[in-house]
Design an enzyme around this catalytic site. Structure first.
Site, PDB file in Angstrom:
ATOM      1  N   SER A   1      48.933  87.107 -48.639  1.00 18.35           N
ATOM      2  CA  SER A   1      48.432  86.698 -49.952  1.00 18.35           C
ATOM      3  C   SER A   1      49.184  87.459 -51.058  1.00 18.35           C
ATOM      4  O   SER A   1      50.406  87.399 -51.120  1.00 18.35           O
ATOM      5  CB  SER A   1      46.919  86.907 -50.011  1.00 18.35           C
ATOM      6  OG  SER A   1      46.353  86.259 -51.117  1.00 18.35           O
TER       7      SER A   1
ATOM      8  N   ASP B   1      45.644  75.473 -48.544  1.00 13.49           N
ATOM      9  CA  ASP B   1      45.786  76.707 -49.324  1.00 13.49           C
ATOM     10  C   ASP B   1      46.361  76.382 -50.702  1.00 13.49           C
ATOM     11  O   ASP B   1      47.288  75.577 -50.817  1.00 13.49           O
ATOM     12  CB  ASP B   1      46.721  77.658 -48.562  1.00 13.49           C
ATOM     13  CG  ASP B   1      46.699  79.081 -49.083  1.00 13.49           C
ATOM     14  OD1 ASP B   1      46.716  79.264 -50.318  1.00 13.49           O
ATOM     15  OD2 ASP B   1      46.685  80.009 -48.258  1.00 13.49           O
TER      16      ASP B   1
ATOM     17  N   HIS C   1      42.947  79.074 -47.414  1.00 12.88           N
ATOM     18  CA  HIS C   1      43.435  80.433 -47.620  1.00 12.88           C
ATOM     19  C   HIS C   1      42.593  81.424 -46.828  1.00 12.88           C
ATOM     20  O   HIS C   1      41.364  81.406 -46.892  1.00 12.88           O
ATOM     21  CB  HIS C   1      43.392  80.793 -49.105  1.00 12.88           C
ATOM     22  CG  HIS C   1      44.130  82.047 -49.450  1.00 12.88           C
ATOM     23  ND1 HIS C   1      45.501  82.118 -49.444  1.00 12.88           N
ATOM     24  CD2 HIS C   1      43.686  83.288 -49.807  1.00 12.88           C
ATOM     25  CE1 HIS C   1      45.878  83.341 -49.786  1.00 12.88           C
ATOM     26  NE2 HIS C   1      44.793  84.069 -50.012  1.00 12.88           N
TER      27      HIS C   1
END
Length: 323
Positions: A163, A261, A291
């Site tokens: 991330s 995502d 995500h």
């Protein structure tokens, strides 16, 4: 338009267990405290890694800035010199810590047989760009210059993160390339947060970003890091790696992302540009995955993710790596 009907059936139930988080300047402190509480409760179920020795260090930070806290994980049953991974935690540039990624770091060190240095970079908005990426660079330089005492092979150093950690790793790859002080063999980018312009695109993907990390959270994270509205001109590529005009000369790269995502299209585009720049690149898109889907550890798509990531990292860090 909802994307719930597109979610992998094994990932659907977990969505109801994730609390909805509203990230604002007013709620940030409480969100951080909540995450720390959840992590503390999770410690009771942490598996043991008897083959890993962990230690804390405070390494010299950027010039004129505080020392950087790092956690170092070394396997005890692997012959030295070891390959090494500088690991950067996620959290939208505003959340998280190296301690909260302890299991991830131990697992990587154990599964790969490598040294892992996990960086506790300073968070935004208290420390906006370039503070976080410079902290990561300071940790990388310390790893490189202290390789002998750590038992690390300087020709097999990789950087990676998930991330925002993946975004910082990509920015760090650019910084290391441009400064020419630390050679890197690999970039390990797990659903990386690369492009502030995703916040302002006039044609957003209709089926991404509904769950876990939303467009609203993304805007807040980028605002915090940049100290201004995202999407404007003159954003440094060391803040948002997708802004880099030239990607030639970067190390071999692994990128993976879920099809639902928010970062899907920016990740695919970065992989495309890396390939066009002659950078050996492996890209995986996992259908039905949002995500952070890898938190659902028993799902088949998560097991595929683990196979893919470990295979790529092992290959990249092997003595005869040629991704």
């Amino acid at each position: 338009m909802t994307s719930r009907h597109l979610v992998d059936p094994e990932l659907v139930d977990a969505l109801d267990q994730f609390p909805a988080i509203q990230l604002t300047a007013e709620t940030l402190k409480q969100v951080r405290a909540t995450i720390q509480t959840v992590f503390a409760e999770h410690l009771a179920t942490v598996p043991e890694f008897p083959d890993i020795v962990a230690a804390e260090h405070h390494v010299p930070g950027p010039e004129g800035e505080p020392d950087v806290h790092v956690l170092v994980y070394l396997p005890t049953v692997v012959k030295k010199p070891l390959p090494a991974l500088l690991w950067i935690h996620g959290g939208g540039y505003i959340l998280g810590s190296a301690t909260e990624d302890d299991i991830t770091a131990r697992s990587l060190a154990s599964d790969i047989g490598c040294a892992v240095v996990s960086v506790d970079y300073r968070l935004a908005p208290e420390t906006p760009h370039p503070g976080p990426v410079e902290d990561c660079y300071a940790a990388l330089k310390w790893l490189y210059t202290h390789a002998n005492e750590l038992g690390v092979d300087t020709t097999r150093i990789a950087i990676g993160g998930a991330s925002a950690g993946g975004g910082l790793a990509a920015a760090l790859g650019l910084l290391a390339r441009d400064r020419g002080e630390v050679p890197l063999v690999f970039q390990f980018l797990i659903f990386p947060m690369l492009d502030d312009r995703t916040v302002t695109t006039p044609d957003p993907h209709p089926y991404t970003g509904e769950f876990i990390w939303t467009a609203e959270s993304n805007r807040f994270g980028w605002q915090a890091l940049l100290g201004r509205e995202p999407g404007g001109p003159d954003i440094s590529p060391y803040a948002a790696a997708a802004r880099a005009e030239h990607l030639e000369g970067l190390p071999s790269t692994f990128i993976c992302v879920g099809a639902l995502d928010l970062f899907l299209e920016e990740n695919i585009e970065y992989a495309r540009r890396l390939l066009r720049a002659g950078v050996p690149t492996e890209l995986h898109v996992y259908p039905g995955a949002y995500h952070g889907f890898n938190m659902v550890i028993n799902a088949q798509v998560t097991q595929a993710y683990h196979r893919d990531t470990l295979t790529a990292l092992k290959r990249a860090l092997s003595p005869s790596s040629s991704l």
